[in-house]
Design an enzyme around this catalytic site. Structure first.
Site, PDB file in Angstrom:
ATOM      1  N   SER A 163     -12.378  36.141  37.448  1.00 44.97           N
ATOM      2  CA  SER A 163     -11.195  36.049  37.825  1.00 44.97           C
ATOM      3  C   SER A 163     -10.199  34.985  37.500  1.00 44.97           C
ATOM      4  O   SER A 163     -11.072  33.739  37.080  1.00 44.97           O
ATOM      5  CB  SER A 163     -11.046  36.154  39.462  1.00 44.97           C
TER       6      SER A 163
ATOM      7  N   TYR B 284     -14.528  32.434  47.824  1.00 43.55           N
ATOM      8  CA  TYR B 284     -14.332  33.669  47.064  1.00 43.55           C
ATOM      9  C   TYR B 284     -14.461  33.085  45.536  1.00 43.55           C
ATOM     10  O   TYR B 284     -15.157  33.463  44.724  1.00 43.55           O
ATOM     11  CB  TYR B 284     -13.173  34.414  47.340  1.00 43.55           C
TER      12      TYR B 284
ATOM     13  N   LYS C 154     -17.355  33.434  42.157  1.00 38.43           N
ATOM     14  CA  LYS C 154     -17.042  33.681  40.685  1.00 38.43           C
ATOM     15  C   LYS C 154     -17.240  32.620  39.823  1.00 38.43           C
ATOM     16  O   LYS C 154     -18.038  33.011  38.969  1.00 38.43           O
ATOM     17  CB  LYS C 154     -15.656  33.947  40.451  1.00 38.43           C
TER      18      LYS C 154
END
Ligand code: UD1
Length: 341
Positions: free
Chosen positions: A126, A151, A155
């Site tokens: 992302s 979150y 990544k």
């Protein structure tokens, strides 16, 4: 015929990618625990392609069950690893759930790849790894900033895990795709985004508001340092995004990588503000949208959009669909969902 294992293949980006893979003549094995998607997505995939993909309901946190999939399908050529939790706000509330799910799934997948001699992976990353970039458009070489949510941190850690695993594993090739803001739905409206509960993301909130499910859209801040004061993102059509995965798989299978770990930005290269999205939605669908301006959302950044030149030149991929067509597809999908309720 290449056989591709797609984890998270009933999810939003996963399902659109499965359609593109099938339409390119590849065989697909979907692995999903259905924790954030529904089995009926499989019917949507079949209705578009005329092909029923293999489906295994497996939680990748379970190592034994994960290995079981590879035993059942011994001739997998490559993996696309989508399976992960992705709600920024929820990750702040439940960090351990996010670390456990997102890290363990990847680790088990990599262990299985080693055990079963599979050399190729495409990983879902992302643009969140860039944080608030110092230079726009942001390129793959931009420094990674400290993640502002668990979150986002998963990544970054997953990319580190991949890099370290590559360093210790001869022959392993990984392509990490850093998505900007995927929106829209398949033009048939047979698959699309299925948010559970109140949507966090802008476009599902817009379509639900236009459909009368929500009273009004809250615009999070009109005092940013941008031309109209609202925040700017790079909104990318989910079908365009899905097609990039086919390119990445072909690149791995044809061994055209320049290095064992490659990273590509997937965006349009164009930044649009929240107000521009609202106006494009109204213009392209003829719907009037109720909205109000509220405070900024905590953790949001001001602006980010992609430098896509590396993906354009090296991956041979370019976003093709315009914003109005994309928003129309999101609206058509929303109407399709509502007609079934
Ligand atoms: C975020 C993450 C992204 C992640 C995605 C998944 C960042 C920079 N990006 O995207 O990595 O993959 O969530 O969920 O952390 N907005 C409103 N009203 C709303 C909803 C959104 O004004 O009701 C605005 C937001 O302030 C933002 C834009 O719309 O400016 C897009 O928001 P959203 O769709 O939630 O995506 P991001 O926050 O950019």
């Amino acid at each position: 015929m290449a056989k591709i294992l797609v984890s998270g293949g009933t999810g939003y980006i996963g399902s659109h990618t499965v359609v593109e893979l099938l339409e390119e003549g590849m065989e697909v094995v979907i692995v999903d625990d259905l924790s954030n998607s529904e089995r009926k997505v499989l019917d949507g995939i079949t209705s578009i392609t005329g092909i029923e993909p293999h489906f295994e309901e497996v939680d990748l946190k379970d190592r034994k069950a994960t290995y079981g999939v590879f035993e059942k399908y011994p001739d997998i050529n490559a993996i696309i690893h989508f399976a992960a939790f992705k709600a920024v706000g929820e990750s702040v509330q439940k960090p351990l759930v996010y670390y456990e799910n997102n890290l363990l799934s990847l680790i088990h997948m990599l262990e299985a790849m080693k055990h079963f001699n599979i050399d190729n992976m495409v990983f879902s990353s992302s643009c969140t790894v860039y944080g608030e970039p110092d230079v726009l458009p942001v390129s793959e070489n931009a420094p990674l900033k400290k993640a502002n949510s668990p979150y986002g941190n998963t990544k970054q850690i997953c990319e580190d895990i991949l890099q370290d695993t590559i360093n210790s594993t001869e022959g392993l090739g990984v392509i990490s795709l850093r998505y900007f803001n995927p929106i829209g739905a398949h033009p048939t409206a047979s698959i699309g985004e299925l948010p559970i509960g109140v949507p966090n993301n802008l476009v599902p909130f817009i379509t639900q508001t236009a459909a009368g499910l929500r009273e009004s859209l809250s615009v999070f801040g009109d005092d940013y340092n941008t031309p109209d004061g609202s925040a700017i993102r790079d909104y990318i059509n989910v079908v365009d995004l899905a097609k990039a995965h086919v390119k990445a798989i072909r690149r791995l299978l044809d061994q055209k990588q320049l290095s064992a770990f490659e990273v590509f930005n997937l965006g349009t290269g164009r930044g649009l503000s929240v107000f521009e999205i609202i106006h494009a939605f109204e213009k392209s669908t003829g719907q009037k949208l109720n909205y109000k301006i509220v405070d900024r959302r905590e953790g949001d950044i001001e602006k980010v959009y992609a430098d896509t030149s590396y993906a354009n030149d090296e991956l041979g991929w370019k976003a093709e669909k315009g914003i109005e067509e994309t928003l129309q597809s999101a609206w058509k999908w929303e109407m399709n969902i509502q007609s079934k309720h």
